[in-house]
Scaffold this motif. Structure first.
Motif, PDB file in Angstrom:
ATOM      1  N   CYS A 169       0.888  -1.217  -0.078  1.00 50.29           N
ATOM      2  CA  CYS A 169      -0.079   0.023  -0.109  1.00 50.29           C
ATOM      3  C   CYS A 169       0.843   1.113  -0.017  1.00 50.29           C
ATOM      4  CB  CYS A 169      -0.893   0.126   1.276  1.00 50.29           C
ATOM      5  SG  CYS A 169      -1.819   1.552   1.583  1.00 50.29           S
ATOM      6  N   CYS A 210      -0.060   3.188   3.705  1.00 56.86           N
ATOM      7  CA  CYS A 210       0.467   2.594   4.971  1.00 56.86           C
ATOM      8  C   CYS A 210       1.465   1.625   5.008  1.00 56.86           C
ATOM      9  CB  CYS A 210      -0.936   1.906   5.909  1.00 56.86           C
ATOM     10  SG  CYS A 210      -1.485   0.661   4.902  1.00 56.86           S
ATOM     11  N   CYS A 258      -4.445  -0.049  -0.051  1.00 53.81           N
ATOM     12  CA  CYS A 258      -5.200  -0.912   0.603  1.00 53.81           C
ATOM     13  C   CYS A 258      -6.648  -0.762   0.676  1.00 53.81           C
ATOM     14  CB  CYS A 258      -4.387  -1.614   2.015  1.00 53.81           C
ATOM     15  SG  CYS A 258      -4.680  -0.358   3.158  1.00 53.81           S
ATOM     16  N   CYS A 299      -7.071   2.234   3.411  1.00 55.67           N
ATOM     17  CA  CYS A 299      -6.586   3.602   2.891  1.00 55.67           C
ATOM     18  C   CYS A 299      -7.338   4.042   1.714  1.00 55.67           C
ATOM     19  CB  CYS A 299      -5.232   3.346   2.447  1.00 55.67           C
ATOM     20  SG  CYS A 299      -4.122   3.199   3.899  1.00 55.67           S
TER      21      CYS A 299
END
Ligand SMILES: [Zn+2]
Length: 271
Positions: A112, A115, A149, A152
């Motif tokens: 991701c 994050c 992801c 997020c």
């Protein structure tokens, strides 16, 4: 663009344009309400009653529809309403515009972009995200795509939905060729409605047209032109977000902005 140009909700043309039932259902609702456009609350209520959609699903649907139709959030008294005005200037093909090869390339990062979580270690699912949303003029080019992801991506969608009422101003600011001007005009737009400008948005808008390695430097340089701002940090959902609040601004110089900043910096050093 005249209103007559809008296809009727039950027409073949619309069925060809919008292949998804959920988009057609939203379109039909907005079409019906052209004369008295609905607020986001009303749109959400409609979608919840119609197909049991969640708020965030509906917000995304509204944004998706803008790939085909002009649907600005227009201020009406104390609220914003969503008015179906015509067709989008350039009809974009949305997600279908990303080829499987590009999609694969973006997801090959296997992490991701926000994050850093991975499918193998953290069991997250990665999705292809547009860094600059379509509705702000972002493209399907690989430079504008990143893996996010699900969590997020969801947070980002929610955050961008909160900016819907400013879409017109954001779009106007993004149209300028010079990065200083894009940043400055965006700060002014937020200032005009008494809202602090999220740094995330400034960063995105600063990098439109040409990538800015250090957009914060472009912001500091505005001070050379008589601009000033305050930085505000707020904790939201366990995350620190930065905002900028414009405290002074000036007219743009006649010629090239970057050249004028250099000239003033040199003059200062010479003194
Ligand atoms: Zn993430």
């Amino acid at each position: 663009m005249t209103e007559n140009d809008l296809p009727a909700p039950d027409s073949d043309e619309l069925r060809q344009l919008l292949t998804r039932e959920d988009l057609r259902s939203l379109y039909a609702f907005l079409y019906e309400r052209r004369e008295h456009p609905p607020t986001m609350v009303e749109i959400r209520e409609h979608a919840a009653a119609e197909n049991g959609e969640s708020h965030s699903q509906t917000d995304r649907r509204v944004r998706e529809l803008r790939d085909w139709f002009k649907l600005p959030a227009v201020r009406s008294g104390r609220v914003h309403v969503y008015r179906l005005e015509g067709r989008a200037e350039t009809i974009r093909d949305g997600r279908a515009g990303i080829s499987p090869r590009v999609r694969g390339e973006v997801l090959s990062a296997k992490r991701c972009a926000q994050c850093g979580k991975t499918p193998t270690e953290d069991h997250v699912k990665l999705e292809v995200d547009h860094k600059i949303p379509h509705s702000w003029g972002g493209t399907d080019d690989i430079e504008n795509l990143q893996p996010l992801c699900t969590q997020c991506n969801h947070d980002k969608q929610a955050f961008y939905s909160s900016l819907d009422p400013f879409e017109e101003q954001i779009r106007a600011a993004t149209s300028h060729k010079e990065p200083h001007r894009r940043i400055g005009e965006l700060l002014k737009a937020f200032h005009a409605v008494g809202v602090d400008a999220p740094s995330q948005v400034i960063g995105v808008v600063a990098s439109m047209h040409q990538y800015q390695e250090d957009w914060q430097k472009r912001m500091r340089e505005l001070r050379e032109l008589g601009w000033d701002y305050k930085t505000i940090k707020r904790k939201e959902n366990g995350r620190i977000r930065s905002y900028y609040r414009l405290t002074a601004f000036a007219d743009w110089p006649e010629g090239n902005i970057a050249a004028e900043i250099k000239r003033r910096e040199r003059a200062k050093k010479a003194n």
